[in-house]
Enzyme design. Sequence first.
Site, PDB file in Angstrom:
ATOM      1  N   ASP A  36       0.832  -1.212   0.000  1.00 58.76           N
ATOM      2  CA  ASP A  36       0.000   0.000   0.000  1.00 58.76           C
ATOM      3  C   ASP A  36       0.867   1.263   0.000  1.00 58.76           C
ATOM      4  OD1 ASP A  36      -2.351   1.425   0.009  1.00 58.76           O
ATOM      5  OD2 ASP A  36      -2.691   1.228   2.175  1.00 58.76           O
ATOM      6  N   GLY A  39      -0.038   5.476  -4.381  1.00 64.69           N
ATOM      7  CA  GLY A  39      -0.618   6.770  -4.772  1.00 64.69           C
ATOM      8  C   GLY A  39       0.043   7.912  -4.018  1.00 64.69           C
ATOM      9  N   GLU A  83     -12.506  -4.444  -3.774  1.00 59.27           N
ATOM     10  CA  GLU A  83     -13.013  -3.078  -3.554  1.00 59.27           C
ATOM     11  C   GLU A  83     -12.290  -2.050  -4.433  1.00 59.27           C
ATOM     12  OE1 GLU A  83     -12.255  -5.218  -0.859  1.00 59.27           O
ATOM     13  OE2 GLU A  83     -14.382  -5.702  -0.932  1.00 59.27           O
ATOM     14  N   ASN A  84     -11.156  -2.454  -5.010  1.00 59.70           N
ATOM     15  CA  ASN A  84     -10.402  -1.490  -5.826  1.00 59.70           C
ATOM     16  C   ASN A  84     -11.109  -1.124  -7.131  1.00 59.70           C
ATOM     17  OD1 ASN A  84      -7.165  -2.752  -4.749  1.00 59.70           O
ATOM     18  ND2 ASN A  84      -8.248  -0.929  -4.046  1.00 59.70           N
ATOM     19  N   ARG A 211      -4.992  -1.348   9.148  1.00 59.33           N
ATOM     20  CA  ARG A 211      -6.236  -2.099   8.964  1.00 59.33           C
ATOM     21  C   ARG A 211      -5.954  -3.256   8.006  1.00 59.33           C
ATOM     22  NH1 ARG A 211      -7.496   3.134   6.907  1.00 59.33           N
ATOM     23  NH2 ARG A 211      -7.053   3.292   4.687  1.00 59.33           N
ATOM     24  N   GLU A 224       0.881 -12.851  12.848  1.00 56.88           N
ATOM     25  CA  GLU A 224       1.434 -11.641  13.473  1.00 56.88           C
ATOM     26  C   GLU A 224       1.382 -10.534  12.422  1.00 56.88           C
ATOM     27  OE1 GLU A 224       2.424 -11.298  16.605  1.00 56.88           O
ATOM     28  OE2 GLU A 224       1.907 -13.397  16.993  1.00 56.88           O
TER      29      GLU A 224
END
Length: 261
Positions: A36, A39, A83-84, A211, A224
Amino acid sequence: MARNRPSAERDAALREIKRLGLNPERIPRHVAIVMDGNGRWAQARGLPRTEGHAAGESALFDTVEGALEIGLDCLTVFAFSTENWRRPASEVRYLMKFNESLLVRRRDELNERGVRMLFSGRRDWRVPKRLLRHMDESIELTKKNTRMDFVIAFNYGGRAEIVDAVRKIASDVADGATSPEKIDEKSIARHLYHPEVPEPDLVIRTSGEIRTSNFLLWEAAYAEYVFTPVLWPDFNREQLFAAIAEYQSRDRRFGGVEERK
Ligand code: IPE
Ligand code: IPE
Ligand code: MG
């Protein structure tokens, strides 16, 4: 390093693990990464978001190289979520084309490195046919490789995966192949996209977001988590090793009171 590998390969991995100061007894079998921050990486440089995705490629391949160096059994990366599709059409189009070209450009190299490529996600929903064909060709090309499994989670959603498993089980119940009282955790796990892949021991997420964003909901029940502020295009094998060092400092209890290894 649970696999039966050629001993020269095993010895090289062991040397590298020791050189890094990592504990060879506690190398995770399976590391999964939420890649992630592409952007934001681009925005910080005044570039379009898509340049961030392009810059993520070298981070990905350096990470794969690091995973091979220390002899991980499995590396999973989250490349595109269910969801992308909510993103602007131009970015979605870019990501489809980018991932297709990445497969075509890099699969031979992965094959030569002994990597088996797998894909995890919904195949029969929205993914362009051409991309599916390139995925299938990559699977076919690398299917005999045993050095490391490289799972690309594409059009993947943890909830969608559970829904798909429930649909298969419901149809088995309707056919009389099983009955509701026989359904248990094992039978659900068997109907996930890749039941043969061990559950992730360590999930890493870059970019400072804390998240799961619907990643490996079932499989990561006892993983973990390591969260790092590094944006994905700045990630590399050293960051992977640092996350594994942090993993090794954790006490995994699986609900019990003694550490299990
Ligand atoms: C991750 O980077 C790549 C994908 C989700 C495809 P992002 O594109 O989410 O980057 P940020 O989070 O907006 O910075
Ligand atoms: C998760 O990142 C999905 C991938 C890395 C492919 P997102 O950027 O889509 O997650 P959110 O929207 O910040 O939760
Ligand atoms: Mg993001």
